[in-house]
Every structure is written in structure tokens, then in C-alpha cells.
Design a protein around this motif. Structure first.
Motif, short mmCIF file in Angstrom:
data_model
loop_
_atom_site.label_atom_id
_atom_site.label_comp_id
_atom_site.label_asym_id
_atom_site.label_seq_id
_atom_site.Cartn_x
_atom_site.Cartn_y
_atom_site.Cartn_z
N VAL A 364 0.73 -1.18 -0.10
CA VAL A 364 -0.06 0.24 0.03
C VAL A 364 0.80 1.28 0.10
O VAL A 364 0.59 2.15 -0.75
CB VAL A 364 -1.01 -0.14 1.09
CG1 VAL A 364 -1.44 1.32 1.45
CG2 VAL A 364 -1.89 -1.08 0.99
N GLN A 365 1.77 1.32 0.90
CA GLN A 365 2.84 2.30 0.94
C GLN A 365 3.43 2.60 -0.60
O GLN A 365 3.66 3.66 -0.79
CB GLN A 365 3.69 2.31 1.93
CG GLN A 365 3.50 2.29 3.44
CD GLN A 365 4.28 1.73 4.35
OE1 GLN A 365 5.56 1.58 4.01
NE2 GLN A 365 4.07 1.86 5.73
N LYS A 366 3.96 1.70 -1.25
CA LYS A 366 4.60 2.01 -2.34
C LYS A 366 3.34 2.35 -3.50
O LYS A 366 3.72 3.17 -4.26
CB LYS A 366 5.11 0.18 -3.05
CG LYS A 366 5.68 0.47 -4.28
CD LYS A 366 6.78 1.69 -4.35
CE LYS A 366 8.03 1.28 -3.51
NZ LYS A 366 9.26 2.25 -3.83
N ILE A 367 2.04 1.64 -3.54
CA ILE A 367 1.13 1.97 -4.41
C ILE A 367 0.96 3.55 -4.42
O ILE A 367 0.80 4.20 -5.24
CB ILE A 367 -0.28 1.39 -4.28
CG1 ILE A 367 0.06 -0.20 -4.76
CG2 ILE A 367 -1.23 2.03 -5.01
CD1 ILE A 367 -1.18 -1.07 -4.39
N GLU A 368 0.92 4.05 -2.94
CA GLU A 368 0.52 5.36 -2.74
C GLU A 368 1.54 6.36 -3.10
O GLU A 368 1.40 7.33 -3.62
CB GLU A 368 -0.03 5.65 -1.25
CG GLU A 368 -1.36 4.75 -1.13
CD GLU A 368 -1.80 4.91 0.56
OE1 GLU A 368 -0.97 5.47 1.25
OE2 GLU A 368 -2.90 4.70 0.63
N GLU A 369 2.64 5.92 -2.88
CA GLU A 369 3.95 6.52 -3.27
C GLU A 369 4.02 6.96 -4.88
O GLU A 369 3.97 8.00 -5.22
CB GLU A 369 5.10 6.07 -2.92
CG GLU A 369 6.39 6.58 -3.16
CD GLU A 369 7.80 5.80 -2.95
OE1 GLU A 369 8.71 5.92 -3.61
OE2 GLU A 369 7.64 4.90 -1.91
N LEU A 370 3.95 5.70 -5.71
CA LEU A 370 3.75 5.93 -6.98
C LEU A 370 2.52 6.62 -7.67
O LEU A 370 2.90 7.51 -8.61
CB LEU A 370 3.74 4.59 -7.71
CG LEU A 370 4.98 3.67 -7.43
CD1 LEU A 370 5.08 2.17 -7.91
CD2 LEU A 370 6.41 4.58 -7.93
N PHE A 371 1.63 6.20 -6.93
CA PHE A 371 0.13 7.19 -7.41
C PHE A 371 0.40 8.52 -7.24
O PHE A 371 -0.22 9.44 -8.07
CB PHE A 371 -0.85 6.47 -6.71
CG PHE A 371 -1.66 5.27 -7.43
CD1 PHE A 371 -0.77 4.55 -8.16
CD2 PHE A 371 -2.96 5.09 -7.13
CE1 PHE A 371 -1.37 3.49 -8.87
CE2 PHE A 371 -3.54 3.65 -7.87
CZ PHE A 371 -2.40 2.96 -8.68
N SER A 372 0.98 8.87 -6.19
CA SER A 372 1.11 10.41 -5.75
C SER A 372 2.08 11.07 -7.10
O SER A 372 1.84 12.18 -7.41
CB SER A 372 1.73 10.62 -4.51
OG SER A 372 2.11 11.85 -4.18
N VAL A 373 3.01 10.47 -7.54
CA VAL A 373 3.72 10.81 -8.37
C VAL A 373 2.82 11.14 -9.76
O VAL A 373 3.14 12.16 -10.35
CB VAL A 373 5.02 10.01 -8.72
CG1 VAL A 373 5.91 10.53 -9.95
CG2 VAL A 373 5.96 10.14 -7.40
#
Length: 383
Positions: A364-373
Motif C-alpha cells: 500500500v505504501q508503495k502504491i500510494e507513493e507511485l500514485f502520488s507521483v
């Protein structure tokens, strides 16, 4: 008033002729008597017709070989005394006259662009013929760059959407983040909660959708998650503004992609959500959409995801699972039609790829990090 088409009939030009830049479209015709009565609305070759309702301001120069006829009430005609200035006039019309006329007509009940009385009073700066040509060439040159940028922005938006889908696909395949051998395997979570649980094969025998990491486990959707249908009172109870003792009801049906809050008396809210609950659109045009709920009620067009074991699934991981192609593809299989949608029993045969709890959080942390970009890029495109 209208008559069948025939060699003796006169054409009635419509908005779609201006919008589609095609003089042949349309199926309305009048006889000679009606044409003579309405001859003040007749068109001539090289007249400029302008759409004045709905899609307003679209212009089209009628060709030389047009069929004799009149315009309907959704069009206006501009007839230049000197046809040689037509290209420059259209350029000026698009960039100046429409904008200024819209300013002048603000507050009027009917938005015709440009209104006749305003258009007639406009002064047009008319350059020498050769300068008109140079202006048109220069504007066309720069507009070609604008069109290229618009095309690239559209392509970039599509690429961002595909990238997000790929990120979700990697996430549910166990390929977005590395597995940590120190994580408690997902099977141990299930055993601790239900010692009699019989795990599914992890996909190695070909019966399940795909292979997952050894620390993950395939399990039946309904063994860890449940689906609860909503409820909806009659339309008489709906209110568009909050009032005391009223509660929000998130209405998907007929409102497009995102839920729209309406209000019902609190004693009628037989189904309620907590902020952050996951809602799934069950049928209609929004079928397959996934939403985070606000505090309140939800209607029959949605289903609420119920977590049977709060310590087993990280809620945001489930949310992204429902956004993934695995869920969306399965949904198409189990939904009879968009209107029939799905019900809770349809989930009985659906598999869920369950990672260790710690890995769920990392995913989830990685998804949200990439989605934010990606969202920042998308927002920059829209500025």
C-alpha cells in the motif's frame, strides 16, 4: 410544415450542419410555399452559419454547390459583403467576437453566441489583404503546436492510467515490493483465526488465476471478506441540503462516476457506513467503481465490504485489490448485465491473493507513493 424530400423540396439547415461542417446532413424539408414565406432565412453559397444553442459558436462556410434552403431557429447566418475576407473574419470571430459577445450577453436567459444586437455593433479591425494572409499563416503555425501539445497531453493521460493499472497488477502478483523472509506467512494468519481452514494451492497447479509468492496464500473471497447490500428509501425522502436529523446517503446511480450525497431522515438509514469503508458499485453505468465512503448511509446501487477479521487484511490493500484488473475482470464474468449487476453470492467463487500483513502495508505504501507521483504529473497537465 415539413414535407418528404423531393426535387421540388427545400432543405432546412440545422445545427449539426455547422457542428459537423457538412451541408448534406439533415432530413427536414419544406415546400415552395413555406420557403417563400420564410425566405428571409434563406442561405446562399459561402454564407457562414453559426450554431446558437447547446454547442454554440461553431461556424461553417457553406460550399458553392449547396442545396437551396433556409436555416432553423438554432442557427444564425453571417453574410460578408466581401468574401475575400472570410478566413480573417472567421479567425477574428473565433478568438474575439465570441468571447466579447459572451461577456455582453451575461445574465441573459438565452445564450446565443454572439447575440445579433451585440454582433452588429462590433467594429472589426481590417488589415490589408496581404497582412490578413500573413496573420492567418502565423496563427495556423502556432495552433499546430497547440494541437500537438493537446495530443501529447491526451497520450500522457492514457499512459498514466495504464501505468496505474500496471502498478496494481504488479501489486496483486507479489511483484511490486520484495518479500521479507521475516514476515509471518499469510497461511499462519489464517490458521490462527481458523485452525480448520484448508488453503488453496498457490497457483502452481494451474487451477488458480496465477502464481503468487510462497509467503502468500490464495483463499476464497468470502472466507475473509463479506459483501453487504445497501438500502434505499423512496424518492420522497431525498433532500439536496443537510437538515437536522438528516443523514447523508451516497447515491451512485444516474450521477456518473463519483458518489453524490443526498439526505434522508436518520431513522430511515437502515444501512450506514463509517468514514473510509469500501463501497462497490453493484450495477448500472457505475458497475465496478470502487469508493471510499463517508460517514452515513448507502443505497442499493452499492455494496459494502465487511472485513471479517480486522487483523487479517490491511483495509487499503483490499481497496486496491478491488481497483485491480483481477477484480474488474472477474466482475465482468459474474455480472449478468450492467443492470442486473452482482450480489453477495457472486463472490463465493472469487479468489483473493492474500500477502502477509506486513507486506500488505508495504504494498500500500508503495502504491500510494507511485500514485502520488503520477497524480502530480496529471495535475500539471491540467493546469
Amino acid at each position: 410544415m415539413f414535407v418528404p424530400d423531393s426535387p421540388n423540396a427545400y432543405k432546412v439547415y440545422e445545427q449539426k450542419n455547422a457542428i459537423s461542417k457538412d451541408a448534406t446532413l439533415g432530413h427536414y424539408f419544406i415546400d415552395k410555399d413555406k420557403y417563400d414565406e420564410l425566405k428571409g432565412f434563406a442561405v446562399q453559397p459561402e454564407d457562414i452559419i453559426v450554431s446558437c444553442a447547446g454547442t454554440i459558436g461553431e461556424t461553417y462556410v457553406l460550399p458553392l454547390n449547396i442545396r437551396e434552403g433556409i436555416i432553423n431557429q438554432a442557427l444564425m447566418t453571417i453574410r460578408l459583403f466581401d468574401k475575400s475576407i472570410s478566413n480573417f473574419y472567421l479567425l477574428y470571430f473565433d478568438f474575439i467576437l465570441k468571447r466579447e459577445a459572451a461577456k455582453e450577453s451575461k445574465g441573459t436567459a438565452i445564450k446565443n453566441i454572439p447575440p445579433f444586437d451585440i454582433l452588429k455593433n462590433f467594429f472589426i479591425p481590417l488589415p490589408p489583404p496581404k497582412e490578413q494572409i500573413r496573420i492567418i499563416e502565423k496563427v495556423s503555425y502556432w495552433l499546430s503546436f497547440v494541437d500537438a501539445i493537446d495530443s501529447e497531453e491526451s497520450e500522457m493521460s492514457n499512459l498514466i492510467s495504464k501505468t496505474k493499472s500496471k502498478i496494481l497488477d504488479l501489486a496483486i502478483h507479489g511483484k511490486l515490493v520484495l518479500q521479507d523472509p521475516n514476515d509471518e506467512p499469510a497461511i499462519e494468519l489464517l490458521k490462527r483465526i481458523n485452525p480448520d481452514f484448508t488453503p488453496c494451492d498457490n497457483g502452481h497447479n494451474g487451477k488458480l488465476p496465477y502464481e503468487i509468492p510462497e509467503s502468500w496464500v490464495w483463499c476464497g473471497h468470502n472466507s475473509i471478506l463479506d459483501i453487504s447490500g445497501g438500502a434505499q428509501p423512496s424518492k420522497n425522502y431525498f433532500e439536496t441540503k443537510p437538515k437536522p436529523n438528516y443523514i447523508r446517503l451516497y447515491q451512485i446511480r444516474d450521477y456518473g462516476e463519483y458518489p453524490v450525497p443526498v439526505y434522508i431522515p436518520i431513522d430511515l438509514a437502515s444501512k450506514q457506513t463509517k468514514k473510509g469503508d469500501i463501497l462497490l458499485a453493484r450495477y448500472g453505468g457505475s458497475l465496478g467503481k470502487v469508493f471510499h465512503a463517508e460517514q452515513g448511509a448507502y443505497n442499493v446501487a452499492m455494496a459494502k465490504v465487511i472485513f471479517k477479521f480486522e487483523n487479517l487484511i490491511y483495509k487499503e490493500f483490499a481497496y486496491y485489490y478491488y481497483l485491480s484488473g483481477l477484480y474488474q475482470g472477474k466482475l465482468k464474468e459474474i455480472s449478468r448485465t450492467a443492470q442486473a449487476g452482482f450480489n453477495s453470492t457472486d463472490f463465493n467463487d472469487m479468489y483473493f491473493p492474500l500477502p502477509p500483513l506486513a507486506e500488505q502495508q508495504r504494498i500500500v505504501q508503495k502504491i500510494e507513493e507511485l500514485f502520488s507521483v503520477l497524480d502530480n504529473i496529471q495535475n500539471a497537465l491540467e493546469v
